[in-house]
Scaffold this motif. Sequence first.
Motif, PDB file in Angstrom:
ATOM      1  N   LEU A  27       0.846  -1.148  -0.114  1.00 22.85           N
ATOM      2  CA  LEU A  27       0.003  -0.076   0.037  1.00 22.85           C
ATOM      3  C   LEU A  27       0.795   1.285   0.040  1.00 22.85           C
ATOM      4  CD1 LEU A  27      -2.929   1.250   0.264  1.00 22.85           C
ATOM      5  CD2 LEU A  27      -2.606   1.147   2.636  1.00 22.85           C
ATOM      6  N   GLY A  28       2.041   1.122   0.901  1.00 27.12           N
ATOM      7  CA  GLY A  28       2.830   2.330   0.812  1.00 27.12           C
ATOM      8  C   GLY A  28       3.453   2.669  -0.503  1.00 27.12           C
ATOM      9  N   PHE A  29       3.943   1.567  -1.315  1.00 28.43           N
ATOM     10  CA  PHE A  29       4.269   1.840  -2.921  1.00 28.43           C
ATOM     11  C   PHE A  29       3.217   2.437  -3.602  1.00 28.43           C
ATOM     12  CE2 PHE A  29       4.823  -0.350  -6.880  1.00 28.43           C
ATOM     13  CZ  PHE A  29       5.896   0.462  -7.334  1.00 28.43           C
ATOM     14  N   GLU A  30       2.246   1.851  -3.622  1.00 29.96           N
ATOM     15  CA  GLU A  30       0.922   2.528  -4.575  1.00 29.96           C
ATOM     16  C   GLU A  30       0.965   4.099  -4.046  1.00 29.96           C
ATOM     17  OE1 GLU A  30      -0.802   1.181  -6.858  1.00 29.96           O
ATOM     18  OE2 GLU A  30       0.310  -0.699  -6.537  1.00 29.96           O
ATOM     19  N   VAL A  31       0.994   4.495  -2.827  1.00 23.81           N
ATOM     20  CA  VAL A  31       0.816   5.892  -2.468  1.00 23.81           C
ATOM     21  C   VAL A  31       1.911   6.450  -2.974  1.00 23.81           C
ATOM     22  CG1 VAL A  31       0.859   7.336  -0.386  1.00 23.81           C
ATOM     23  CG2 VAL A  31      -0.485   5.188  -0.414  1.00 23.81           C
ATOM     24  N   GLU A  32       3.366   6.065  -2.866  1.00 19.73           N
ATOM     25  CA  GLU A  32       4.328   6.611  -3.556  1.00 19.73           C
ATOM     26  C   GLU A  32       4.329   6.719  -4.786  1.00 19.73           C
ATOM     27  OE1 GLU A  32       9.376   6.164  -3.387  1.00 19.73           O
ATOM     28  OE2 GLU A  32       7.849   4.533  -2.654  1.00 19.73           O
ATOM     29  N   VAL A  33       3.708   5.919  -5.766  1.00 26.64           N
ATOM     30  CA  VAL A  33       3.717   5.920  -7.199  1.00 26.64           C
ATOM     31  C   VAL A  33       2.650   7.290  -7.574  1.00 26.64           C
ATOM     32  CG1 VAL A  33       2.659   4.779  -9.231  1.00 26.64           C
ATOM     33  CG2 VAL A  33       4.310   3.647  -7.735  1.00 26.64           C
ATOM     34  N   ALA A  34       1.533   7.215  -6.756  1.00 24.73           N
ATOM     35  CA  ALA A  34       0.499   8.150  -6.726  1.00 24.73           C
ATOM     36  C   ALA A  34       1.088   9.517  -6.889  1.00 24.73           C
ATOM     37  CB  ALA A  34      -0.703   7.776  -6.105  1.00 24.73           C
ATOM     38  N   GLY A  35       2.007   9.754  -5.728  1.00 24.78           N
ATOM     39  CA  GLY A  35       2.697  11.057  -5.713  1.00 24.78           C
ATOM     40  C   GLY A  35       3.478  11.485  -6.947  1.00 24.78           C
ATOM     41  N   TYR A  36       4.168  10.656  -7.391  1.00 27.22           N
ATOM     42  CA  TYR A  36       5.098  10.765  -8.613  1.00 27.22           C
ATOM     43  C   TYR A  36       4.282  11.124  -9.751  1.00 27.22           C
ATOM     44  CZ  TYR A  36       8.898   8.755  -5.740  1.00 27.22           C
ATOM     45  OH  TYR A  36      10.005   8.631  -4.792  1.00 27.22           O
ATOM     46  N   MET A  37       3.232  10.292  -9.811  1.00 24.88           N
ATOM     47  CA  MET A  37       2.410  10.642 -11.347  1.00 24.88           C
ATOM     48  C   MET A  37       1.956  12.041 -11.073  1.00 24.88           C
ATOM     49  SD  MET A  37       0.743   6.765 -11.540  1.00 24.88           S
ATOM     50  CE  MET A  37      -0.442   7.346 -12.712  1.00 24.88           C
ATOM     51  N   SER A  38       1.330  12.512  -9.621  1.00 26.77           N
ATOM     52  CA  SER A  38       0.974  13.890  -9.649  1.00 26.77           C
ATOM     53  C   SER A  38       1.724  14.822  -9.986  1.00 26.77           C
ATOM     54  CB  SER A  38       0.497  13.994  -8.034  1.00 26.77           C
ATOM     55  OG  SER A  38      -0.386  15.179  -7.831  1.00 26.77           O
ATOM     56  N   LYS A  39       2.879  14.771  -9.578  1.00 24.90           N
ATOM     57  CA  LYS A  39       3.946  15.766  -9.933  1.00 24.90           C
ATOM     58  C   LYS A  39       4.334  15.857 -11.464  1.00 24.90           C
ATOM     59  CE  LYS A  39       6.664  15.748  -5.605  1.00 24.90           C
ATOM     60  NZ  LYS A  39       7.745  15.495  -5.067  1.00 24.90           N
ATOM     61  N   MET A  40       4.251  14.448 -12.007  1.00 27.77           N
ATOM     62  CA  MET A  40       4.592  14.282 -13.323  1.00 27.77           C
ATOM     63  C   MET A  40       3.530  14.963 -14.125  1.00 27.77           C
ATOM     64  SD  MET A  40       6.118  10.475 -13.505  1.00 27.77           S
ATOM     65  CE  MET A  40       6.402  10.563 -15.198  1.00 27.77           C
ATOM     66  N   THR A  41       2.264  15.188 -13.950  1.00 25.08           N
ATOM     67  CA  THR A  41       1.232  15.594 -14.890  1.00 25.08           C
ATOM     68  C   THR A  41       0.845  17.109 -14.505  1.00 25.08           C
ATOM     69  OG1 THR A  41      -0.269  14.400 -13.360  1.00 25.08           O
ATOM     70  CG2 THR A  41       0.440  13.469 -15.197  1.00 25.08           C
ATOM     71  N   SER A  42       1.517  17.747 -13.433  1.00 24.18           N
ATOM     72  CA  SER A  42       0.922  19.005 -12.979  1.00 24.18           C
ATOM     73  C   SER A  42       1.881  20.050 -14.077  1.00 24.18           C
ATOM     74  CB  SER A  42       1.834  19.217 -11.618  1.00 24.18           C
ATOM     75  OG  SER A  42       2.984  19.386 -11.588  1.00 24.18           O
ATOM     76  N   ASN A  43       1.215  21.183 -13.977  1.00 25.29           N
ATOM     77  CA  ASN A  43       1.769  22.200 -14.774  1.00 25.29           C
ATOM     78  C   ASN A  43       3.083  22.939 -14.183  1.00 25.29           C
ATOM     79  OD1 ASN A  43       0.119  21.640 -16.930  1.00 25.29           O
ATOM     80  ND2 ASN A  43      -1.703  23.011 -15.734  1.00 25.29           N
ATOM     81  N   SER A  44       3.411  22.513 -12.987  1.00 20.06           N
ATOM     82  CA  SER A  44       4.409  23.243 -12.195  1.00 20.06           C
ATOM     83  C   SER A  44       5.639  22.487 -12.676  1.00 20.06           C
ATOM     84  CB  SER A  44       4.115  23.455 -10.755  1.00 20.06           C
ATOM     85  OG  SER A  44       2.905  24.096 -10.587  1.00 20.06           O
ATOM     86  N   ASP A  45       6.792  23.371 -12.462  1.00 19.55           N
ATOM     87  CA  ASP A  45       8.283  22.831 -12.218  1.00 19.55           C
ATOM     88  C   ASP A  45       8.271  21.795 -11.432  1.00 19.55           C
ATOM     89  OD1 ASP A  45       8.731  24.100 -14.808  1.00 19.55           O
ATOM     90  OD2 ASP A  45       9.850  25.584 -13.805  1.00 19.55           O
ATOM     91  N   VAL A  46       9.161  20.744 -11.495  1.00 20.63           N
ATOM     92  CA  VAL A  46       9.433  19.884 -10.332  1.00 20.63           C
ATOM     93  C   VAL A  46      11.016  19.796 -10.381  1.00 20.63           C
ATOM     94  CG1 VAL A  46       9.532  17.492  -9.672  1.00 20.63           C
ATOM     95  CG2 VAL A  46       7.641  18.319 -10.959  1.00 20.63           C
ATOM     96  N   ALA A  47      11.405  20.071  -8.990  1.00 22.99           N
ATOM     97  CA  ALA A  47      12.874  20.177  -8.593  1.00 22.99           C
ATOM     98  C   ALA A  47      13.413  19.070  -9.032  1.00 22.99           C
ATOM     99  CB  ALA A  47      13.126  20.684  -7.252  1.00 22.99           C
ATOM    100  N   CYS A  48      14.848  19.097  -9.429  1.00 18.98           N
ATOM    101  CA  CYS A  48      15.711  17.853  -9.554  1.00 18.98           C
ATOM    102  C   CYS A  48      16.127  17.240  -8.051  1.00 18.98           C
ATOM    103  CB  CYS A  48      16.924  18.355 -10.221  1.00 18.98           C
ATOM    104  SG  CYS A  48      18.157  16.819 -10.644  1.00 18.98           S
TER     105      CYS A  48
END
Length: 666
Positions: A27-48
């Motif tokens: 379940l923790g892994f699924e939550v982690e993936v969802a967080g990454y996907m949210s950043k990838m599809t946002s219109n804001s810059d993501v820090a390196c």
Amino acid sequence: MFQCPICEQNTSIPVGGASVLPQNLHLGFEVEVAGYMSKMTSNSDVACDQCAEGSSDPAVVFCCACHHFLCAFCLEHHKRNRIWSRHRIVGLDQEGARQLHTTMKPRDHYCSQPNHEDNKLNFYCETCSLLQRPIKWKSQEHLKMQTRVVTKLTGAIDENNRIIEQVEISKRTAFLAINQAFEILQQTLEERKRTLLSELEAISLSKTTALTLQKEQFEKMVGDIGHYTDMASQILQTHTDHEIVALGGLIPTELQATLKRVQTISLTPNQHSNISVSVKTDDLIRQLSKLGNIFDFYPSPSSCTWMSTSVARVGTRYHVKVQSKTSKGEEYPHGGVEVKGEMRSKTHNGAVVYGEVEDHRDGTYTITLTPQTAGPHQLLITMDGQHVQNSPNDLDVRPKRDYHTLCNAQQVIQCKAPRCVAIHDNGDIYVGSGDHCIYVFDQTGQRKSTIGSRGSGDGQFSYPSGISIKGDVLYVADSSNHRVQKLTSSGKFLHKFGQEGSGQGQFNFPVAVIIDSNNKLIVSDHYNHRIQIFNENGGWLLTIDGNGSGNHSFQSPWGLDLDPQGNIHVATHGSNTIKVFTKEGVYVRMYGDPNGPTGLAIDGEGYSLVSEYSGHCLSIYDPEGNKIHTVGNLKYPYGTALDPRDGSVFIANHGTNTVLKYCVHI
């Protein structure tokens, strides 16, 4: 309480909060993936994730292996590394987010338990309560566990297959038994049918033959009368008067004889026409409609019952009686089933005592256990590996009673010629006195009140020799009045039954009365040499007759009490022994050789305390009937009683006009 979003099972939050709950890594892994996907599809810059803080270069890709967002510079560095160059890289867009869910791998997690720190978690660890997706089992310990579990399951499968084969064999056996039984029934019915038809034919033939013979006799008489009448008519017509005179009275004489014969015989048919048949089929049809049963005639552990006391003693054998029953609750009448019993201490590191099992071959079993430590225990009883009804069950194991310490009385109560003694739950002491009354003393030995006086009226007594107390109700064996009286504990008369005689419900000097758990009264009928059992209102139920020979016989019974199994123990004053019977009057055993036993009291573990009137002592027997101790220096002791609160022993020491109290060390 909270509910798991995956399995929907409710779970209590433990002390320490949600942080101490077992980790669900999936379940923790699924939550982690969802967080990454949210950043990838946002219109804001993501820090390196690789650049130092303050860097202005935004991330342009995501590494599915490292779980890092990378800028263009760090991506080039990533590609140049020999190991990292194989990692899967996805772009920061909708397509990249879609690929992320299928290509991203979970991080490696390591066990947090001692000596497991270097082991990656690849499956659910029962010891550590951690979960990861089921890839493979690396732990050698877990591999052994898997092997053991599979072995058990394989054995269970083989056992199921064996039972299935046995079911088919039982089915064929039952099928043949049913066919055979009904073939016998059909043969029996056909044979009975032939017998009845044969009897019918014989009766019909007998009637017909008798009626035919009678009819032929009647027909002959009719013919004779007609013949003589015709002859007479013809002579009168054809002969002269001289010829008629010459013939004389020949014809009239024959006719007269025939007519006279008719008058002397019965003209009623010698047989009636009725042939009755009685084939009462209603009862038979009802019985046949219920004939036979198909059922699972084998003990069902969940239906099986057991009986024992809730208290055991250290070093003392503890008996459990098991009754096997079918799934329908019917008693199973055969033995041969695997029954086991054990006693587990809830302290002392869970020490276990295993029981010895005796198969009585009638569906009952006796388990004998000897606890070694005091304290709370669990009693476990299994049949064919499954727990029976009410198992496991809590059991209190107490230190062993030490009756050997009974030497000197701790309390002496003065009372004239005491004959019996009983202790109320509140500690009050009731004593039947030679003053033909009942004295009530408090726990300190001070007299509180007097119940009754000498006489034969209601609430009066003549040599009260036995007292039994249940709640606030008092039962008294009123010996010389040949009756039993029922009173309140304060002395108010309620009821009486019995009179002098030897019939049912009559007495000849009753000397003891006890009441069982079903409110049945058991009375020692001294000079009638028997025990009588009554309902609580004095209605006669059963007599255990001591008159006769063999084990069942006894003379002049006195003291009575019940053991933990509900059996009746009888102190036979005239036979100098203790005899044991079931409540149904069936002889069980006998023990001891007391000299003129009178009083009898049995404790919760089955120890018997017997006062010996002629032996001037108190003898103590263990549950098996072995004498373990004797208290001497008594003088004509009568009744004996135990304090229900602490097991103290009271003796009506008739010869010294005292009631003695002895404390038992436990």
